[in-house]
Design an enzyme around this catalytic site. Sequence first.
Site, PDB file in Angstrom:
ATOM      1  N   TYR A 158      -1.132   2.225  -6.864  1.00 53.65           N
ATOM      2  CA  TYR A 158      -2.255   1.599  -6.154  1.00 53.65           C
ATOM      3  C   TYR A 158      -2.329   0.107  -6.476  1.00 53.65           C
ATOM      4  O   TYR A 158      -2.876  -0.287  -7.519  1.00 53.65           O
ATOM      5  CB  TYR A 158      -3.568   2.317  -6.559  1.00 53.65           C
ATOM      6  CG  TYR A 158      -3.468   3.792  -6.255  1.00 53.65           C
ATOM      7  CD1 TYR A 158      -3.894   4.295  -5.035  1.00 53.65           C
ATOM      8  CD2 TYR A 158      -2.856   4.678  -7.156  1.00 53.65           C
ATOM      9  CE1 TYR A 158      -3.739   5.640  -4.721  1.00 53.65           C
ATOM     10  CE2 TYR A 158      -2.688   6.026  -6.850  1.00 53.65           C
ATOM     11  CZ  TYR A 158      -3.126   6.498  -5.631  1.00 53.65           C
ATOM     12  OH  TYR A 158      -2.952   7.820  -5.314  1.00 53.65           O
TER      13      TYR A 158
ATOM     14  N   GLU B  70       6.642   7.638   6.978  1.00 49.55           N
ATOM     15  CA  GLU B  70       5.835   8.813   6.613  1.00 49.55           C
ATOM     16  C   GLU B  70       5.347   9.503   7.879  1.00 49.55           C
ATOM     17  O   GLU B  70       4.921   8.844   8.822  1.00 49.55           O
ATOM     18  CB  GLU B  70       4.608   8.401   5.777  1.00 49.55           C
ATOM     19  CG  GLU B  70       3.735   9.604   5.418  1.00 49.55           C
ATOM     20  CD  GLU B  70       2.418   9.219   4.778  1.00 49.55           C
ATOM     21  OE1 GLU B  70       2.397   8.981   3.565  1.00 49.55           O
ATOM     22  OE2 GLU B  70       1.397   9.156   5.504  1.00 49.55           O
TER      23      GLU B  70
ATOM     24  N   HIS C 245      -6.542   2.448  -8.269  1.00 51.60           N
ATOM     25  CA  HIS C 245      -7.053   3.716  -7.752  1.00 51.60           C
ATOM     26  C   HIS C 245      -8.586   3.699  -7.820  1.00 51.60           C
ATOM     27  O   HIS C 245      -9.151   3.241  -8.818  1.00 51.60           O
ATOM     28  CB  HIS C 245      -6.486   4.881  -8.583  1.00 51.60           C
ATOM     29  CG  HIS C 245      -6.868   6.219  -8.022  1.00 51.60           C
ATOM     30  ND1 HIS C 245      -8.000   6.890  -8.420  1.00 51.60           N
ATOM     31  CD2 HIS C 245      -6.295   6.981  -7.059  1.00 51.60           C
ATOM     32  CE1 HIS C 245      -8.089   8.029  -7.734  1.00 51.60           C
ATOM     33  NE2 HIS C 245      -7.067   8.112  -6.905  1.00 51.60           N
TER      34      HIS C 245
ATOM     35  N   LYS D   9       3.539   7.996  15.163  1.00 52.94           N
ATOM     36  CA  LYS D   9       3.715   7.270  16.429  1.00 52.94           C
ATOM     37  C   LYS D   9       5.142   6.698  16.480  1.00 52.94           C
ATOM     38  O   LYS D   9       5.405   5.620  15.931  1.00 52.94           O
ATOM     39  CB  LYS D   9       2.698   6.129  16.517  1.00 52.94           C
ATOM     40  CG  LYS D   9       1.258   6.623  16.641  1.00 52.94           C
ATOM     41  CD  LYS D   9       0.301   5.455  16.684  1.00 52.94           C
ATOM     42  CE  LYS D   9      -1.131   5.952  16.734  1.00 52.94           C
ATOM     43  NZ  LYS D   9      -2.099   4.968  16.277  1.00 52.94           N
TER      44      LYS D   9
ATOM     45  N   ARG E 235      -1.689  14.138  -7.231  1.00 51.43           N
ATOM     46  CA  ARG E 235      -2.815  14.958  -7.682  1.00 51.43           C
ATOM     47  C   ARG E 235      -3.609  15.503  -6.513  1.00 51.43           C
ATOM     48  O   ARG E 235      -4.045  16.647  -6.496  1.00 51.43           O
ATOM     49  CB  ARG E 235      -3.729  14.126  -8.585  1.00 51.43           C
ATOM     50  CG  ARG E 235      -4.822  14.947  -9.230  1.00 51.43           C
ATOM     51  CD  ARG E 235      -5.967  14.104  -9.726  1.00 51.43           C
ATOM     52  NE  ARG E 235      -6.655  13.446  -8.625  1.00 51.43           N
ATOM     53  CZ  ARG E 235      -7.646  12.589  -8.779  1.00 51.43           C
ATOM     54  NH1 ARG E 235      -8.046  12.260  -9.993  1.00 51.43           N
ATOM     55  NH2 ARG E 235      -8.239  12.036  -7.727  1.00 51.43           N
ATOM     56  N   GLY E 236      -3.840  14.666  -5.498  1.00 54.91           N
ATOM     57  CA  GLY E 236      -4.767  15.024  -4.412  1.00 54.91           C
ATOM     58  C   GLY E 236      -6.145  14.471  -4.732  1.00 54.91           C
ATOM     59  O   GLY E 236      -6.474  14.213  -5.902  1.00 54.91           O
TER      60      GLY E 236
HETATM   61  P1  FAD Z   1      -3.036  10.484 -10.597  1.00 51.66           P
HETATM   62  O1  FAD Z   1      -1.707   9.827 -10.835  1.00 51.66           O
HETATM   63  O2  FAD Z   1      -3.319  11.723 -11.308  1.00 51.66           O
HETATM   64  O3  FAD Z   1      -4.163   9.420 -10.695  1.00 51.66           O
HETATM   65  C1  FAD Z   1      -5.486   9.715 -10.260  1.00 51.66           C
HETATM   66  C2  FAD Z   1      -6.498   8.979 -11.143  1.00 51.66           C
HETATM   67  O4  FAD Z   1      -6.476   9.530 -12.453  1.00 51.66           O
HETATM   68  C3  FAD Z   1      -6.213   7.500 -11.310  1.00 51.66           C
HETATM   69  O5  FAD Z   1      -7.443   6.821 -11.397  1.00 51.66           O
HETATM   70  C4  FAD Z   1      -5.448   7.418 -12.621  1.00 51.66           C
HETATM   71  O6  FAD Z   1      -5.578   6.148 -13.243  1.00 51.66           O
HETATM   72  C5  FAD Z   1      -6.144   8.529 -13.414  1.00 51.66           C
HETATM   73  N1  FAD Z   1      -5.291   9.167 -14.405  1.00 51.66           N
HETATM   74  C6  FAD Z   1      -3.957   9.390 -14.331  1.00 51.66           C
HETATM   75  N2  FAD Z   1      -3.524  10.023 -15.432  1.00 51.66           N
HETATM   76  C7  FAD Z   1      -4.612  10.222 -16.215  1.00 51.66           C
HETATM   77  C8  FAD Z   1      -4.820  10.837 -17.485  1.00 51.66           C
HETATM   78  N3  FAD Z   1      -3.808  11.340 -18.209  1.00 51.66           N
HETATM   79  N4  FAD Z   1      -6.088  10.881 -17.987  1.00 51.66           N
HETATM   80  C9  FAD Z   1      -7.136  10.365 -17.279  1.00 51.66           C
HETATM   81  N5  FAD Z   1      -6.991   9.757 -16.083  1.00 51.66           N
HETATM   82  C10 FAD Z   1      -5.745   9.700 -15.551  1.00 51.66           C
HETATM   83  N6  FAD Z   1      -3.086  13.152  -0.755  1.00 51.66           N
HETATM   84  C11 FAD Z   1      -2.873  14.381  -0.193  1.00 51.66           C
HETATM   85  O7  FAD Z   1      -3.753  15.246  -0.247  1.00 51.66           O
HETATM   86  N7  FAD Z   1      -1.685  14.672   0.412  1.00 51.66           N
HETATM   87  C12 FAD Z   1      -0.671  13.776   0.500  1.00 51.66           C
HETATM   88  O8  FAD Z   1       0.379  14.057   1.056  1.00 51.66           O
HETATM   89  C13 FAD Z   1      -0.867  12.463  -0.064  1.00 51.66           C
HETATM   90  N8  FAD Z   1       0.107  11.526  -0.026  1.00 51.66           N
HETATM   91  C14 FAD Z   1      -0.091  10.304  -0.628  1.00 51.66           C
HETATM   92  C15 FAD Z   1       0.949   9.364  -0.621  1.00 51.66           C
HETATM   93  C16 FAD Z   1       0.773   8.114  -1.220  1.00 51.66           C
HETATM   94  C17 FAD Z   1       1.901   7.120  -1.209  1.00 51.66           C
HETATM   95  C18 FAD Z   1      -0.473   7.786  -1.827  1.00 51.66           C
HETATM   96  C19 FAD Z   1      -0.679   6.434  -2.442  1.00 51.66           C
HETATM   97  C20 FAD Z   1      -1.512   8.718  -1.841  1.00 51.66           C
HETATM   98  C21 FAD Z   1      -1.332   9.991  -1.269  1.00 51.66           C
HETATM   99  N9  FAD Z   1      -2.340  10.963  -1.274  1.00 51.66           N
HETATM  100  C22 FAD Z   1      -2.119  12.205  -0.707  1.00 51.66           C
HETATM  101  C23 FAD Z   1      -3.648  10.677  -1.876  1.00 51.66           C
HETATM  102  C24 FAD Z   1      -3.679  11.024  -3.401  1.00 51.66           C
HETATM  103  O9  FAD Z   1      -3.616  12.416  -3.565  1.00 51.66           O
HETATM  104  C25 FAD Z   1      -4.983  10.450  -3.965  1.00 51.66           C
HETATM  105  O10 FAD Z   1      -4.946   9.051  -3.950  1.00 51.66           O
HETATM  106  C26 FAD Z   1      -5.428  10.979  -5.328  1.00 51.66           C
HETATM  107  O11 FAD Z   1      -6.785  10.571  -5.541  1.00 51.66           O
HETATM  108  C27 FAD Z   1      -4.630  10.464  -6.517  1.00 51.66           C
HETATM  109  O12 FAD Z   1      -3.392  10.997  -6.561  1.00 51.66           O
HETATM  110  P2  FAD Z   1      -2.324  10.489  -7.676  1.00 51.66           P
HETATM  111  O13 FAD Z   1      -1.147  11.358  -7.532  1.00 51.66           O
HETATM  112  O14 FAD Z   1      -2.154   9.032  -7.612  1.00 51.66           O
HETATM  113  O15 FAD Z   1      -3.125  10.903  -9.010  1.00 51.66           O
END
Ligand code: FAD
Length: 289
Positions: free
Chosen positions: A145, A17, A149, A272, A106-107
């Site tokens: 996670y 990454e 999460h 890095k 999601r972010g």
């Molecule tokens: P989701 O899958 O939407 O999950 C978020 C939360 O909502 C979880 O607690 C989940 O259980 C809950 N949830 C999911 N679906 C529902 C539903 N239907 N109803 C109610 N609750 C629900 N952030 C950045 O800004 N830029 C990046 O490039 C970036 N890259 C990342 C790469 C990786 C590998 C990881 C692990 C994280 C990254 N993040 C990045 C951080 C990420 O955006 C955050 O962890 C964010 O809080 C959750 O994103 P998610 O896509 O997992 O969200």
Amino acid sequence: MKISEILNNNKVTVSFEVFPPKQWDKIESTKQTVIEMCKSAPSFMSVTYGAAGTTSGFTTEIATQIKQCNIEPLSHLTCLTSTRDKIHQVVSELTENGVENILALRGDIPQGFEFPDEQYFTNAYQLVNEIKSINPNICVGGACYPEIHPESKNRVEDIEYLKQKVDCGVEFLTSQMFFDNDKFLNFVEMCRIKGINVPIIAGIMPITNANQIKRSIELSNCSVPDKFFRIMDRFGDDPDKMKQAGIIYATEQIIDLMANGINNIHIYTMNKPDVACAIMNGLSQIINE
Ligand code: FAD
């Protein structure tokens, strides 16, 4: 090439990454970093997306550079603070530049954030649906996670939502960083029991300086084994020793995962190249298939 094809060929994969710069005047130096990293021949390379989406063009630019190095790019895309129009624009730009793979995220929720209206997305599964509706041929991945999460009530709920996301068309998952392999292995087992059958890539963060660990724990909520704290206590004040110890810890973590049947590793390189290269060298025979 689709990341799903790279992951599904039963070979070991080690991917990297990178993150884009915050300012445009640093883009050339980040491109040089990418060129340097590509020399280690990662299986593919992902590029992160700025949370507010204001630097989306930087992500596309870096993904395009990765492609020019003949390494498959995986572009991250977040949806929480982006309108539907913005998502369409970014997906089109990526497609025009030959990027076939998107990690749909999601972010994080900014402090005081209120969800504006139906033009916006609240969870990543909606972004997965949107990308697939724009172009069903894009290979879409998602985040997972191993230690839950931070917003989730419990593991069961977290995995239920993860399954929903996968059922929308996610073809692989990349995990949050972890330092305790048992946490990851238990998580994978739970996912399989619950019918999540896509490849789950283990996210490994080499900790090469003492300040990094505090920030990493804050961001990821992950637990750190006593062994790691002992390494920090002994070497944390000496940058060279800490760097070497961090590289060896990450390399050993990867070898142990592979010994437990995990074939897909993603290294959070923190831009890095020397660290990424040292880990690849430490695995040279192990990943030589
Ligand atoms: P989701 O899958 O939407 O999950 C978020 C939360 O909502 C979880 O607690 C989940 O259980 C809950 N949830 C999911 N679906 C529902 C539903 N239907 N109803 C109610 N609750 C629900 N952030 C950045 O800004 N830029 C990046 O490039 C970036 N890259 C990342 C790469 C990786 C590998 C990881 C692990 C994280 C990254 N993040 C990045 C951080 C990420 O955006 C955050 O962890 C964010 O809080 C959750 O994103 P998610 O896509 O997992 O969200």
